[in-house]
Design a protein around this motif. Sequence first.
Motif, PDB file in Angstrom:
ATOM      1  N   ALA A   1      -7.584 -18.303 -17.207  1.00  0.00           N
ATOM      2  CA  ALA A   1      -7.924 -17.091 -17.959  1.00  0.00           C
ATOM      3  C   ALA A   1      -6.676 -16.490 -18.596  1.00  0.00           C
ATOM      4  CB  ALA A   1      -8.602 -16.084 -17.027  1.00  0.00           C
ATOM      5  N   VAL A   2      -5.591 -16.477 -17.862  1.00  0.00           N
ATOM      6  CA  VAL A   2      -4.333 -15.961 -18.420  1.00  0.00           C
ATOM      7  C   VAL A   2      -3.913 -16.797 -19.615  1.00  0.00           C
ATOM      8  CG1 VAL A   2      -1.870 -15.630 -17.959  1.00  0.00           C
ATOM      9  CG2 VAL A   2      -3.558 -14.971 -16.235  1.00  0.00           C
TER      10      VAL A   2
ATOM     11  N   GLU B   1      -3.396 -17.320 -25.553  1.00  0.00           N
ATOM     12  CA  GLU B   1      -3.812 -17.939 -26.820  1.00  0.00           C
ATOM     13  C   GLU B   1      -4.247 -16.858 -27.809  1.00  0.00           C
ATOM     14  OE1 GLU B   1      -3.464 -21.222 -26.985  1.00  0.00           O
ATOM     15  OE2 GLU B   1      -3.985 -21.210 -29.115  1.00  0.00           O
ATOM     16  N   LEU B   2      -5.024 -15.884 -27.289  1.00  0.00           N
ATOM     17  CA  LEU B   2      -5.507 -14.811 -28.162  1.00  0.00           C
ATOM     18  C   LEU B   2      -4.366 -13.911 -28.621  1.00  0.00           C
ATOM     19  CD1 LEU B   2      -8.817 -13.687 -26.372  1.00  0.00           C
ATOM     20  CD2 LEU B   2      -8.570 -15.096 -28.424  1.00  0.00           C
ATOM     21  N   LEU B   3      -3.345 -13.829 -27.789  1.00  0.00           N
ATOM     22  CA  LEU B   3      -2.238 -12.914 -28.089  1.00  0.00           C
ATOM     23  C   LEU B   3      -1.149 -13.569 -28.926  1.00  0.00           C
ATOM     24  CD1 LEU B   3      -1.937 -11.256 -24.550  1.00  0.00           C
ATOM     25  CD2 LEU B   3      -2.932 -10.239 -26.603  1.00  0.00           C
ATOM     26  N   GLY B   4      -1.404 -14.774 -29.384  1.00  0.00           N
ATOM     27  CA  GLY B   4      -0.402 -15.439 -30.231  1.00  0.00           C
ATOM     28  C   GLY B   4       0.604 -16.257 -29.448  1.00  0.00           C
ATOM     29  N   ARG B   5       0.204 -16.673 -28.267  1.00  0.00           N
ATOM     30  CA  ARG B   5       1.017 -17.558 -27.431  1.00  0.00           C
ATOM     31  C   ARG B   5       2.392 -16.988 -27.045  1.00  0.00           C
ATOM     32  NH1 ARG B   5       0.278 -23.934 -28.797  1.00  0.00           N
ATOM     33  NH2 ARG B   5      -1.977 -24.038 -28.529  1.00  0.00           N
ATOM     34  N   PRO B   6       2.445 -15.793 -26.524  1.00  0.00           N
ATOM     35  CA  PRO B   6       3.726 -15.327 -26.000  1.00  0.00           C
ATOM     36  C   PRO B   6       4.055 -16.086 -24.706  1.00  0.00           C
ATOM     37  CG  PRO B   6       2.009 -13.802 -25.392  1.00  0.00           C
ATOM     38  CD  PRO B   6       1.362 -14.841 -26.266  1.00  0.00           C
ATOM     39  N   PRO B   7       5.317 -16.151 -24.318  1.00  0.00           N
ATOM     40  CA  PRO B   7       5.639 -16.793 -23.039  1.00  0.00           C
ATOM     41  C   PRO B   7       5.131 -15.984 -21.851  1.00  0.00           C
ATOM     42  CG  PRO B   7       7.611 -15.875 -24.073  1.00  0.00           C
ATOM     43  CD  PRO B   7       6.500 -15.710 -25.053  1.00  0.00           C
ATOM     44  N   LEU B   8       5.011 -16.678 -20.753  1.00  0.00           N
ATOM     45  CA  LEU B   8       4.514 -16.061 -19.519  1.00  0.00           C
ATOM     46  C   LEU B   8       5.599 -16.194 -18.463  1.00  0.00           C
ATOM     47  CD1 LEU B   8       2.105 -15.012 -17.693  1.00  0.00           C
ATOM     48  CD2 LEU B   8       1.632 -17.423 -17.229  1.00  0.00           C
ATOM     49  N   LEU B   9       5.930 -15.100 -17.811  1.00  0.00           N
ATOM     50  CA  LEU B   9       6.930 -15.152 -16.741  1.00  0.00           C
ATOM     51  C   LEU B   9       6.217 -14.959 -15.408  1.00  0.00           C
ATOM     52  CD1 LEU B   9      10.466 -13.705 -16.690  1.00  0.00           C
ATOM     53  CD2 LEU B   9       8.996 -13.379 -14.709  1.00  0.00           C
ATOM     54  N   ILE B  10       6.399 -15.914 -14.526  1.00  0.00           N
ATOM     55  CA  ILE B  10       5.758 -15.852 -13.210  1.00  0.00           C
ATOM     56  C   ILE B  10       6.836 -15.750 -12.139  1.00  0.00           C
ATOM     57  CG2 ILE B  10       4.335 -17.089 -11.528  1.00  0.00           C
ATOM     58  CD1 ILE B  10       2.894 -18.455 -13.832  1.00  0.00           C
TER      59      ILE B  10
ATOM     60  N   ASP C   1     -13.351 -13.343 -16.296  1.00  0.00           N
ATOM     61  CA  ASP C   1     -14.126 -13.618 -17.519  1.00  0.00           C
ATOM     62  C   ASP C   1     -13.783 -12.629 -18.627  1.00  0.00           C
ATOM     63  OD1 ASP C   1     -15.282 -15.676 -16.190  1.00  0.00           O
ATOM     64  OD2 ASP C   1     -17.117 -14.592 -15.661  1.00  0.00           O
ATOM     65  N   GLU C   2     -13.422 -11.430 -18.187  1.00  0.00           N
ATOM     66  CA  GLU C   2     -13.130 -10.386 -19.177  1.00  0.00           C
ATOM     67  C   GLU C   2     -11.661 -10.341 -19.572  1.00  0.00           C
ATOM     68  OE1 GLU C   2     -14.290  -6.774 -17.345  1.00  0.00           O
ATOM     69  OE2 GLU C   2     -16.370  -7.399 -17.012  1.00  0.00           O
ATOM     70  N   LEU C   3     -10.854 -11.087 -18.856  1.00  0.00           N
ATOM     71  CA  LEU C   3      -9.405 -10.929 -18.994  1.00  0.00           C
ATOM     72  C   LEU C   3      -8.882 -11.138 -20.419  1.00  0.00           C
ATOM     73  CD1 LEU C   3      -6.896 -10.232 -17.315  1.00  0.00           C
ATOM     74  CD2 LEU C   3      -6.591 -12.668 -16.897  1.00  0.00           C
ATOM     75  N   PRO C   4      -9.249 -12.239 -21.083  1.00  0.00           N
ATOM     76  CA  PRO C   4      -8.697 -12.427 -22.437  1.00  0.00           C
ATOM     77  C   PRO C   4      -9.046 -11.272 -23.379  1.00  0.00           C
ATOM     78  CG  PRO C   4      -9.696 -14.451 -21.622  1.00  0.00           C
ATOM     79  CD  PRO C   4     -10.078 -13.378 -20.654  1.00  0.00           C
ATOM     80  N   GLU C   5     -10.300 -10.846 -23.324  1.00  0.00           N
ATOM     81  CA  GLU C   5     -10.738  -9.786 -24.228  1.00  0.00           C
ATOM     82  C   GLU C   5     -10.020  -8.472 -23.916  1.00  0.00           C
ATOM     83  OE1 GLU C   5     -12.512  -8.874 -27.567  1.00  0.00           O
ATOM     84  OE2 GLU C   5     -12.682 -10.842 -26.599  1.00  0.00           O
ATOM     85  N   ARG C   6      -9.883  -8.192 -22.596  1.00  0.00           N
ATOM     86  CA  ARG C   6      -9.223  -6.934 -22.211  1.00  0.00           C
ATOM     87  C   ARG C   6      -7.747  -6.949 -22.600  1.00  0.00           C
ATOM     88  NH1 ARG C   6     -11.216  -3.683 -18.360  1.00  0.00           N
ATOM     89  NH2 ARG C   6      -9.624  -2.317 -19.247  1.00  0.00           N
ATOM     90  N   MET C   7      -7.145  -8.105 -22.465  1.00  0.00           N
ATOM     91  CA  MET C   7      -5.724  -8.228 -22.837  1.00  0.00           C
ATOM     92  C   MET C   7      -5.553  -7.977 -24.333  1.00  0.00           C
ATOM     93  SD  MET C   7      -3.595  -9.436 -20.241  1.00  0.00           S
ATOM     94  CE  MET C   7      -2.577 -10.805 -20.727  1.00  0.00           C
TER      95      MET C   7
END
Lengths: 305, 615
Positions: free
Chosen positions: B130-131, B136-145, B94-100
Amino acid sequence: MGAMLANESMPVLRVQTVLYRHEPEQIWRLLHGVDAAASKAIDAGLVGRIEWALGDNTESPILAPADVSALDDASSSALSTVTYKHFSENFGSSGGHNRLAERCPGDLLLILNPDTYPSPTAIVELVKKLANPDVGLVEARQIPLEHPREYDLTTGETSWASGCCVLVRRELFDQIEGFDDEHFFLHCDDVDFSWRARKLGHKVIVAPQAAVFHDKRPTPDAAWPAPDYELYHSALGRLMLATRWDRPDIVDETIASIEAGQSEIQRAALAEFRSRVTSGRIPAPEPDSQSVAQFIDGEYAIHRF
Amino acid sequence: MASMRSTVSDESPAPRYDFSFSWEGPYGHAVELVKRLGPERGVVIDLGCGVGSIAQPLLDLGYEYVGVDIDPIALEGLSRRGLEARELDLSQIDELPERMLELADGRHVALVLLVDVLEHIDQTHPFLTAVRASLELLGRPPLLISVPNVAHVDLGAKLAFGKWDYTPTGLLDSTHTQFFTCERLQSEARACGLLELGANDYKMRASDQHFPADHPALSWTSPVAQAIRTWRDAADDHGETNQFIRAFAPCDIEPAQTSQTTQADDASATPLAVVVRTQGRRESRLRDALTCLAAQTTDGFEVLLMVHTDDAEPVLGEVKDVVADFNPVFSSRVRVIHVSGGRRARPLNAALARIKAEYVAFLDDDDLVMADWVESFVEAAGGGAIVRSGVAVREVSAPEESHSHPYLVQSSLQFRYKLDFDRLRHVWENETPICTFAVPRSLIETLGLRFDEELPVLEDWDFLMRSAAFASVRDTRKVTSVYQMWRSGESSASLHEVDVWQATQRVLQDRMNQRPLILPAGSSDQLAKMCGRLVEGDAARLQLEGALKATRHEAASLRNEARRDQQIVAEASALIGEFERIRRAYDVTINSRRWRLLGPPARVFAVVRRWLKRA
């Protein structure tokens, strides 16, 4: 229900099908084929009106009045009417068609088996071929299993036309008094019918462009299963045909073959034939029969394969 | 390589991993993927970074690095290396977006990493959601998994033998709580609005689970292991993928259902799809084939009419007209699809990509079928079996152009193919023309089956044998179609020279030979009988060869004798000739005038001479 689209200047086509213990589903399927082929013929302006008449030889009617109405309702405007008649007894294929043809309108008659499905262009192609005044009968090419009978690749001319799907002028049908249902019940009626037409000078042709699906299925052991009634009537029909077309040698040969064989059904057919001979219920020999009749290797025409 | 990089709070101390970086390893593959994608320079947030194994190469590429973990020791290690290290409990979604957002601290975020993390998260979907929200909050950077592949062939092979070996690290790290296949990873990502951008998977022919190496499921020489690897390779390309390394972009696509929610069977699926292949050259042939289909005893099928021609018009329009002539009860079930380019298999593959029905059958427009063709297939269908019917063969030829016949039948029906599917005979040649079998869609999807578009002919044989390697074949034992062999005209049999057929046959035989051949129960008896016949044949051959040898020997002796006799006769003839010559000379001499005059005195003289000699 089909609307009446009669164009008085154009011929009326009557499609006739004789049923015997067929499933309603089969009749419905055939309706779809006949309807599409009729639409194509109407659209082509070759015929003014098309009717479909069903005759039922089954002990109990296959179709109830509501079923007939449903068939009629489901047909397009190309089929002006779908009629159904349950016969009081089993008249056979030849007798059924003769009765359906009695006192009915129509300039052209399409004799059509119930186990068929005409291709959409079948009626168009058959009617086109009949435009030639020399032609009396036009037969469709059967698929998936083509009849091996030889025909001229250019003119389509052949010895006889199968009653599976054959178009004939009403006038000619009446002139030769239809099928000989007195002597032929199921088999060889079409051969006899064709030869009588040819004897009057009419050509019998195959129209390869007109395809009709005929539901024939070989068995896994590559045989062609024939039910007892077919074995019976094909033997009896052959004896009658050879008698009519003045081939006593073929009659003798057939009798010898049946007597030498093991088929009780064919022996029963032979007994019936002899009974008819005794009681005089056999056809009188046609004069000058050799001009049209062909008895070749057990068949009634040269076979291509 | 799968590891557990300290990511979530846990009462027990989590093991720490200190895998060193190498370009050949999974970390190197991850960095290669970053290089390939080349996101604009900025901060790379490495969630669950552990010891920060890929920090340095990312710094070398010009990115800022922020390591995020819950393990204080790991963070301390990063700090000691001068790297930015932040503490974060990833289980607090729940806190992840804000903490990021906080740890980005207004900087441009170039990339977010989830390397060896997702398999340790209890609930995949909420976490990825959540990721996704954080991105989205970070401006939509790509995600590497990067996650380990639970469908590596080593795991499947061992599981087939009842082995499931957890290990401290690796594919079956005992701390993994979630397991991923390629399909699941993509499905989970898509369900969270993540669109795959690229992949650089890390493959290992022998994974860390390749033990014991002499296990029959793993040994390189074991037929079982070879078979398992063959099957695994047929399913997808990830039998040897050790680690999925994928990049995703946050996007606005409609979140799709995950694979877990799409398993229910579609009960409304049409029982059979019939793929009809035509080039539209002869309307009458196509009309015949369609008439046969319209006359089927059941309506429970759809038709995909694949029109294979480079130029759509006018052929496509003509074909549509042919279809439109049929009753709507039938024509409404026919889809006309144009396909251009490629060889004979192209339209078939184009159709396979569109199949929704439970089974699919095939028909060329010069093949004809009986009324129960569809019904027989449908009745025998089920259980994942391929269904096969009998076929009658006949010879046809093309008519002259002036004739309107679609084909000229030249022979009666021949029943040359056995009603029962014989795998061994099919290794030699095809006895199942394309119009005689139906394949379940589930098999096609499971194996990703397609026809080989490179093959000039026999693509049906190849397809059938690859399919039948994974499925039973159920025979209807009914003859339901007519396969037309062309003596001349436009068909595969006549368009392609005999040598092309034979060459392709050899190629396919060679391909089959490279794969293990799995035979159903009962085959051993058949093989034994075949071998028995071969052995008997060999014995008979040896016997015949012996007899032949003896005969040849005897013949040679006789020839020698004859030669000697001829020589004697010749010599005798020569002597006789010489004798005759002498006799003729004698006769000439005796009868000569000279001899008559001088002969008697000469004899007297000779007697006198002999007398004088003795005296």
